[in-house]
Motif scaffolding. Sequence first.
Motif, short mmCIF file in Angstrom:
data_model
loop_
_atom_site.label_atom_id
_atom_site.label_comp_id
_atom_site.label_asym_id
_atom_site.label_seq_id
_atom_site.Cartn_x
_atom_site.Cartn_y
_atom_site.Cartn_z
N ASP A 100 -8.65 0.15 7.64
CA ASP A 100 -9.42 -0.97 7.11
C ASP A 100 -8.65 -1.67 5.99
OD1 ASP A 100 -11.53 -0.38 8.84
OD2 ASP A 100 -12.34 1.09 7.44
N PHE A 101 -7.34 -1.84 6.20
CA PHE A 101 -6.49 -2.45 5.18
C PHE A 101 -5.66 -3.57 5.78
CE2 PHE A 101 -7.28 1.81 3.57
CZ PHE A 101 -7.56 1.58 2.24
N SER A 102 -5.37 -4.56 4.94
CA SER A 102 -4.50 -5.67 5.32
C SER A 102 -3.29 -5.68 4.39
CB SER A 102 -5.24 -7.00 5.23
OG SER A 102 -6.26 -7.09 6.20
N LEU A 103 -2.29 -6.49 4.77
CA LEU A 103 -1.07 -6.60 3.97
C LEU A 103 -0.87 -8.03 3.51
CD1 LEU A 103 1.27 -4.44 6.22
CD2 LEU A 103 0.53 -3.84 3.92
N LEU A 104 -0.57 -8.19 2.22
CA LEU A 104 -0.19 -9.49 1.68
C LEU A 104 1.30 -9.43 1.35
CD1 LEU A 104 -3.12 -10.30 -0.81
CD2 LEU A 104 -2.89 -10.99 1.58
N LYS B 190 14.38 -6.38 -1.24
CA LYS B 190 14.88 -6.75 -2.56
C LYS B 190 14.01 -7.80 -3.23
CE LYS B 190 19.08 -8.17 -4.98
NZ LYS B 190 20.50 -8.56 -4.86
N SER B 191 13.62 -8.83 -2.50
CA SER B 191 12.81 -9.90 -3.09
C SER B 191 11.48 -10.05 -2.37
CB SER B 191 13.58 -11.22 -3.06
OG SER B 191 13.92 -11.57 -1.73
N GLN B 192 10.99 -8.96 -1.77
CA GLN B 192 9.70 -9.00 -1.08
C GLN B 192 8.86 -7.79 -1.44
OE1 GLN B 192 9.75 -8.75 3.22
NE2 GLN B 192 7.65 -9.51 3.42
N TYR B 193 7.62 -8.07 -1.80
CA TYR B 193 6.64 -7.02 -2.08
C TYR B 193 5.52 -7.12 -1.06
CZ TYR B 193 8.91 -6.55 -6.64
OH TYR B 193 9.83 -6.34 -7.64
N LEU B 194 4.99 -5.97 -0.67
CA LEU B 194 3.81 -5.93 0.20
C LEU B 194 2.66 -5.32 -0.58
CD1 LEU B 194 5.19 -4.79 3.69
CD2 LEU B 194 4.55 -7.10 2.96
N LEU B 195 1.50 -5.96 -0.51
CA LEU B 195 0.30 -5.48 -1.17
C LEU B 195 -0.67 -4.94 -0.12
CD1 LEU B 195 1.61 -7.25 -3.36
CD2 LEU B 195 -0.66 -8.11 -3.94
N ILE B 196 -1.02 -3.66 -0.23
CA ILE B 196 -2.02 -3.06 0.66
C ILE B 196 -3.39 -3.30 0.03
CG2 ILE B 196 -2.80 -0.96 1.80
CD1 ILE B 196 0.01 0.16 1.48
#
Length: 392
Positions: free
Chosen positions: A74-78, A130-136
């Motif tokens: 039940d999670f998405s990624l930003l 390196k220049s990308q973050y993912l938010l759960i």
Amino acid sequence: MVLSNIGECIHQYTIPTVDTSNETIIKKYLIKKRNVMYLIRFMYDYINTYTYLIFEIMNKLFQYKLTAFCAKMDFSLLSVTGEDSETFLQNQFTNDILELKNESIDHVLSGYCNPKGRLIAIVRILRFKKSQYLLIVPSELALLVLSRLKIFILRSKVKIELADENYIVTGVWCEKINIPIGSKENIEELVLLKDTDCPVLGERGWLIGEKNLILKSINNIKEKLLISDLNSNYWKSSEFFSSRFWIDKTSTENFTPQSVNLDLINGVSFNKGCYPGQEIVARTHYLGKVKKRLILASVNEEKIDKTQLKKDTPIFKNNSKENTSAKIGFVVDISYCQFEKNLNQVLLMIQCQINELKNLKDSDTLSLKEKNGPELALYALPCFSNEFNEIK
């Protein structure tokens, strides 16, 4: 590199379209044959690349002795990219994003607050590239968090977007994940994040990567390794046992970080700069005014009416010797536990007043909904040592 869009892949292997109106029949035939050969070459490379990657993923999980996984989370990624992405995230969340520069730390739990210090959401932030973050983020809050973050971009060189079309997050349980908690391991095109332990199924991890690749890998794991695909309720229960509570649409902007134990599970940094609500969160910490905490309890499923059990159900502390009873908290989240050791138990994440917890006597009992309601059994959460003695 795995290409997710087959149409794009075919285009790379197809020669440019040419005007053959004046060409001979032989040249037309050769052009068609050449196109077919490129298509065959593409399909061969595509299938072999996927087969190799799937094999490597299965092999690594087999080494870690995979016990179960949860495909439908039940999670998405930003996705957050751009030159200023690190500074931008540092100014928005409760935890210190600069720690992700440390080679031993690749992901952190953090809160996202409104200006009043109330949690809009709890997120896990991963340094993906390196220049990308993912938010759960919980799926039902993903668009809310996305829209709120975009308000603060202004002139920053940052791009934030929903990444669910390209990436997916799944949960895995293994007997042993040989990486430190808070770190990650790259498994070909995927990333495995080490999380806390689960007392029943073993060590937990988040598996993140290209959507098609993960889904194909999971199907192969189910068919060839005969590993169970558990529903999201198992993951939620294991989160409860690990002292984790996730804000949802019914609880957004209702709790401070301390009132849901976020500061006790390394979700808040008190040494970083400003973020929305920082003044209130810091003042609560330094003045010692935390009045409520979360605890975990369970009740036998046979003793309750499921239709009446819901969030905000009151919790009472009773003492039969003194003939006293008082409301001390309420239910904030529910999970119907299906672990073998806890079968037929309903797990309740409860917010209670700290003073009442500290003064629990041997003759005290906790009950659900009313004085004579179903009796609750308490669990000692990992974030508390020696039961509630560390609550401040």
